[in-house]
Design a protein around this motif. Structure first.
Motif, PDB file in Angstrom:
ATOM      1  N   LEU A  98     -61.668-132.201  30.191  1.00 45.51           N
ATOM      2  CA  LEU A  98     -62.262-133.387  30.811  1.00 45.51           C
ATOM      3  C   LEU A  98     -63.683-133.619  30.313  1.00 45.51           C
ATOM      4  O   LEU A  98     -64.237-134.713  30.496  1.00 45.51           O
ATOM      5  N   LEU A  99     -64.260-132.597  29.687  1.00 48.51           N
ATOM      6  CA  LEU A  99     -65.611-132.751  29.149  1.00 48.51           C
ATOM      7  C   LEU A  99     -65.667-133.855  28.099  1.00 48.51           C
ATOM      8  O   LEU A  99     -66.663-134.592  28.013  1.00 48.51           O
ATOM      9  N   PHE A 100     -64.603-133.979  27.304  1.00 46.13           N
ATOM     10  CA  PHE A 100     -64.596-134.966  26.219  1.00 46.13           C
ATOM     11  C   PHE A 100     -64.624-136.407  26.734  1.00 46.13           C
ATOM     12  O   PHE A 100     -65.477-137.201  26.310  1.00 46.13           O
ATOM     13  N   LYS A 157     -51.660-135.380  30.272  1.00 45.70           N
ATOM     14  CA  LYS A 157     -51.290-134.222  31.083  1.00 45.70           C
ATOM     15  C   LYS A 157     -52.226-133.046  30.819  1.00 45.70           C
ATOM     16  O   LYS A 157     -52.596-132.311  31.741  1.00 45.70           O
ATOM     17  N   ARG A 158     -52.630-132.896  29.567  1.00 41.03           N
ATOM     18  CA  ARG A 158     -53.499-131.774  29.225  1.00 41.03           C
ATOM     19  C   ARG A 158     -54.865-131.887  29.898  1.00 41.03           C
ATOM     20  O   ARG A 158     -55.486-130.880  30.246  1.00 41.03           O
ATOM     21  N   LEU A 159     -55.343-133.117  30.109  1.00 41.22           N
ATOM     22  CA  LEU A 159     -56.612-133.310  30.798  1.00 41.22           C
ATOM     23  C   LEU A 159     -56.586-132.704  32.196  1.00 41.22           C
ATOM     24  O   LEU A 159     -57.604-132.192  32.689  1.00 41.22           O
ATOM     25  N   PHE A 160     -55.426-132.749  32.854  1.00 41.54           N
ATOM     26  CA  PHE A 160     -55.310-132.224  34.210  1.00 41.54           C
ATOM     27  C   PHE A 160     -54.889-130.753  34.220  1.00 41.54           C
ATOM     28  O   PHE A 160     -55.220-130.023  35.154  1.00 41.54           O
ATOM     29  N   GLN A 161     -54.154-130.341  33.190  1.00 44.09           N
ATOM     30  CA  GLN A 161     -53.718-128.948  33.127  1.00 44.09           C
ATOM     31  C   GLN A 161     -54.816-128.016  32.629  1.00 44.09           C
ATOM     32  O   GLN A 161     -54.852-126.840  32.996  1.00 44.09           O
ATOM     33  N   GLN A 162     -55.711-128.536  31.796  1.00 45.07           N
ATOM     34  CA  GLN A 162     -56.820-127.748  31.262  1.00 45.07           C
ATOM     35  C   GLN A 162     -58.114-128.495  31.578  1.00 45.07           C
ATOM     36  O   GLN A 162     -58.579-129.325  30.777  1.00 45.07           O
TER      37      GLN A 162
END
Length: 212
Positions: free
Chosen positions: A46-48, A37-42
């Protein structure tokens, strides 16, 4: 022929391990889910996975440059098998690294210290297992936050009775009484604490947020 009766001293240890395994599974699933969820919220996170994907592709494209087990004169079939093995290893390793990244992103800050603090305060189940912090969600516009715990075996009444000990252990004050978690607020295995930092000399108005 006599049949040995089970060692009753080992039964609590076995039950504790069963509950500990269940606790670990819940924690892992929660951290993977909140990490995703954090990948889409922040979006910056997504850089990682992007860097991980680039590294995997570059490694895969250079597998033919790695030395073969049988040397440069290895038969073609062995060379092909070696390339397949390397490709499979890259895929598996990339998947494990991605899951590890999700777990890291989904792990609340100071989760282990908070779990240990509650254990030190005596908030444990019959097997000595403390609640597990799963997620922390700041309340917009305030200094308060909602803390979601996996609390199977520790009833809500214990949380209410131990409010003072919890406040001291976590250096917080309660904005709202402890409540059940879940989408409908009725899941007994999860507890939500709405707290703010410090002793709370000034009363904090009641907050309403049902996301946990």
């Amino acid at each position: 022929m006599s049949i040995k009766s089970p060692d009753t001293k080992q039964i609590p240890a076995r039950l504790r391990e069963i509950f500990a395994q269940e606790r670990r599974k819940v924690v892992v699933r929660s951290r993977l889910w909140h990490g995703l969820k954090r990948l889409f919220q922040q979006p910056w996170t997504l850089l990682f996975p992007l860097l991980l994907a680039v590294a995997a592709v570059l490694t895969w494209h250079n597998t033919d440059k790695l030395p073969l087990p049988g040397g440069s004169e290895a038969i073609p079939e062995m060379a092909l098998l070696w390339q397949l093995v390397l490709s499979a290893l890259i895929v598996v390793l990339s998947a494990l690294l991605f899951l590890g990244l999700l777990s890291l992103l989904g792990t609340p800050r100071r989760a282990k210290k908070i779990d240990n603090a509650l254990s030190h305060a005596g908030l444990v189940d019959r097997y000595g297992l403390a609640p597990a912090l799963l997620h922390v969600q700041p309340v917009k516009g305030t200094a308060a936050k909602k803390m979601l715990f996996y609390s199977k075996g520790i009833p809500l009444t214990r949380w209410v009775e131990r409010e003072g000990d919890i406040s001291d252990a976590l250096n917080v004050h309660f904005v709202e009484p402890p409540a059940y978690g879940g989408k409908k607020g009725n899941h007994r295995n999860y507890i939500v604490l709405t707290v703010a930092p410090g002793a709370g000399n000034q009363p904090t108005p009641a907050l309403y947020d049902d996301e946990l």
